[in-house]
Structures are given as structure tokens and as C-alpha cells.
Design a protein around this motif. Structure first.
Motif, PDB file in Angstrom:
ATOM      1  N   VAL A   1       7.783  12.768   4.480  1.00 54.26           N
ATOM      2  CA  VAL A   1       7.212  11.880   5.574  1.00 54.26           C
ATOM      3  C   VAL A   1       7.100  12.998   6.927  1.00 54.26           C
ATOM      4  N   ILE A   2       6.049  12.902   7.699  1.00 50.82           N
ATOM      5  CA  ILE A   2       5.788  13.595   8.765  1.00 50.82           C
ATOM      6  C   ILE A   2       5.658  12.464   9.931  1.00 50.82           C
ATOM      7  N   ILE A   3       6.517  12.836  11.025  1.00 50.19           N
ATOM      8  CA  ILE A   3       6.351  11.768  12.145  1.00 50.19           C
ATOM      9  C   ILE A   3       5.446  12.892  13.039  1.00 50.19           C
ATOM     10  N   VAL A   4       4.405  11.984  13.317  1.00 56.20           N
ATOM     11  CA  VAL A   4       3.333  12.525  14.112  1.00 56.20           C
ATOM     12  C   VAL A   4       3.122  11.637  15.571  1.00 56.20           C
TER      13      VAL A   4
ATOM     14  N   TYR B   1       0.976  -1.142   0.224  1.00 56.87           N
ATOM     15  CA  TYR B   1       0.029  -0.030  -0.116  1.00 56.87           C
ATOM     16  C   TYR B   1       0.829   1.255   0.004  1.00 56.87           C
ATOM     17  N   TYR B   2       2.059   1.199   0.318  1.00 60.88           N
ATOM     18  CA  TYR B   2       3.043   2.273   0.305  1.00 60.88           C
ATOM     19  C   TYR B   2       3.273   2.770  -1.191  1.00 60.88           C
ATOM     20  N   ARG B   3       3.511   1.661  -2.119  1.00 63.35           N
ATOM     21  CA  ARG B   3       3.694   1.813  -3.477  1.00 63.35           C
ATOM     22  C   ARG B   3       3.024   3.219  -4.097  1.00 63.35           C
ATOM     23  N   GLY B   4       3.783   4.045  -4.825  1.00 61.51           N
ATOM     24  CA  GLY B   4       3.107   5.249  -5.207  1.00 61.51           C
ATOM     25  C   GLY B   4       2.601   6.439  -4.279  1.00 61.51           C
ATOM     26  N   SER B   5       3.069   6.177  -3.035  1.00 56.70           N
ATOM     27  CA  SER B   5       2.862   7.271  -2.253  1.00 56.70           C
ATOM     28  C   SER B   5       3.818   8.290  -2.382  1.00 56.70           C
ATOM     29  N   LEU B   6       3.086   9.657  -2.348  1.00 58.77           N
ATOM     30  CA  LEU B   6       3.850  10.661  -2.369  1.00 58.77           C
ATOM     31  C   LEU B   6       4.193  11.163  -1.159  1.00 58.77           C
ATOM     32  N   GLY B   7       3.344  10.798  -0.114  1.00 56.92           N
ATOM     33  CA  GLY B   7       3.613  11.111   1.480  1.00 56.92           C
ATOM     34  C   GLY B   7       3.025  10.116   2.286  1.00 56.92           C
ATOM     35  N   ALA B   8       3.950  10.369   3.775  1.00 62.19           N
ATOM     36  CA  ALA B   8       3.533   9.267   4.705  1.00 62.19           C
ATOM     37  C   ALA B   8       3.552   9.950   5.943  1.00 62.19           C
ATOM     38  N   MET B   9       2.615   9.424   6.903  1.00 67.69           N
ATOM     39  CA  MET B   9       2.529   9.949   7.887  1.00 67.69           C
ATOM     40  C   MET B   9       2.701   8.937   8.969  1.00 67.69           C
TER      41      MET B   9
END
Length: 190
Positions: A112-115, A74-82
Motif C-alpha cells: 500500500v502506498i498512501i498518496v 474489486y480489491y480481491r486479488g490485488s497485489l498493490g493499492a494506492m
């Protein structure tokens, strides 16, 4: 921004509040008895970035160990991640590096934003804001603390991430619905 939705994902240990964060953004609600995600959930949301509409295709992934091998697809093609951890749970904070390594193995050029979630639980906090900021700086990531319970910084976290996403002119999975994504993944098998 076009009519397309920019793909992003939420990752982190189980029970850190990923689904609650998404529900707070999309529905404006908090469900204290939210069930653990199985595999992933998909929603779209519209936010404002620099006073312009910005659509997100959000993949909320499971944090349980037994789903870890399939979640990376599900990460593939992601432009961003939380990348979410629980400020009341030291182990979820310690796992941030592992989750980031997993993300970077799938998507090299991902914002990437670490939350740190649950910042409203002041009396139960074991991970300080300073420790979260230091880790994010060391890992070259954005940082924010949020509360899915009361809504603190939820929209802000998604907006900051969206500002740092590199939007392609046209990408292999940019703006695809779950059905289109599954069809594409099945067509690309070895």
C-alpha cells in the motif's frame, strides 16, 4: 515480469482525484471536469521498474458511500493499492485508516502506498507533508505526494508501489481481464 499484468487498485474518498491520477499516468492528460466513478473503471498501463517493463492492471474504484459495499470486490486479488487523499480536504485524510482497514480485510498481504493528491494547491493545503509521512510510517505504508494536474510524482508513485508488490508465480486473479474476472467471480458464488 511476464506478459501478465499485476493487479492493483486505487481507493479513497470521492473527489480526491483517483481517476485524474490514472488518466495522468495512462493518457498524460488532466480533465478538470472528470465525473465521479460509478463502481469501478479498469485500465492497463506499462511502466518501467528497475529498467524493466512492468504491466499494471489498474482498478479505479468509486469513493462514494453508496458504492462502498460493492467496491471491495474489486480489491480481491490485488497485489498493490494506492490509497488516495486530498491534501486540501482534512476529512479525506482522516478516512485513510478506514480505507486501509477495508483493504486489509480483503487482502492481507497487499503493498500500500498512501498518496496525498493536489500538492500543487499550496495555498489551500490543510494536511501537511509531515502529517502524511507520519501516518504512512505508523500504518507501515509507503508515502508520496502527487499532483494529477501538473503530473508531479505520478509515475514515481506507481513505480514505488510496483517495486513493493509481491508477484506470485501464479495467482487466482493475476493478470485477468475484467471479463475473465467477472466470469471467475460468478463461478465462485456460494
Amino acid at each position: 515480469m511476464t506478459e501478465e499484468a499485476a493487479k492493483m487498485c486505487l481507493v479513497g474518498d470521492t473527489s480526491v482525484g483517483k481517476t485524474c491520477i490514472v488518466n495522468r499516468l495512462v493518457k498524460g492528460v488532466f480533465n478538470n471536469s472528470e465525473k465521479s466513478t460509478i463502481g469501478s473503471n479498469f485500465v492497463t498501463a506499462s511502466i518501467q521498474v528497475d529498467n524493466k517493463p512492468f504491466r499494471l492492471a489498474i482498478w479505479d474504484t468509486a469513493g462514494q458511500e453508496k458504492y462502498r459495499s460493492m467496491v471491495s470486490m474489486y480489491y480481491r486479488g490485488s497485489l498493490g493499492a494506492m490509497l488516495v487523499y486530498d491534501v486540501t480536504q482534512e476529512s479525506s485524510f482522516q478516512d485513510v485508516r478506514m480505507w486501509l482497514d477495508e483493504l486489509k480485510n480483503t487482502e492481507k498481504d497487499i503493498a500500500v502506498i498512501i498518496v496525498g493528491n493536489k500538492c500543487d494547491l499550496v495555498a489551500n493545503r490543510v494536511v501537511s507533508t509531515v502529517d502524511g509521512e507520519k501516518l504512512a510510517e505508523e500504518l507501515h505504508c509507503l508515502f508520496c505526494e502527487v499532483s494529477a494536474l501538473d503530473g508531479t510524482n505520478i509515475t514515481h508513485a506507481f513505480t514505488e508501489l510496483a517495486k513493493h508488490m509481491k508477484l506470485p508465480e501464479e495467482g487466482p486473479q493475476y493478470g485477468l481481464t475484467p471479463n475473465q474476472l467477472n466470469k471467475q467471480n460468478n463461478n465462485n458464488c456460494c
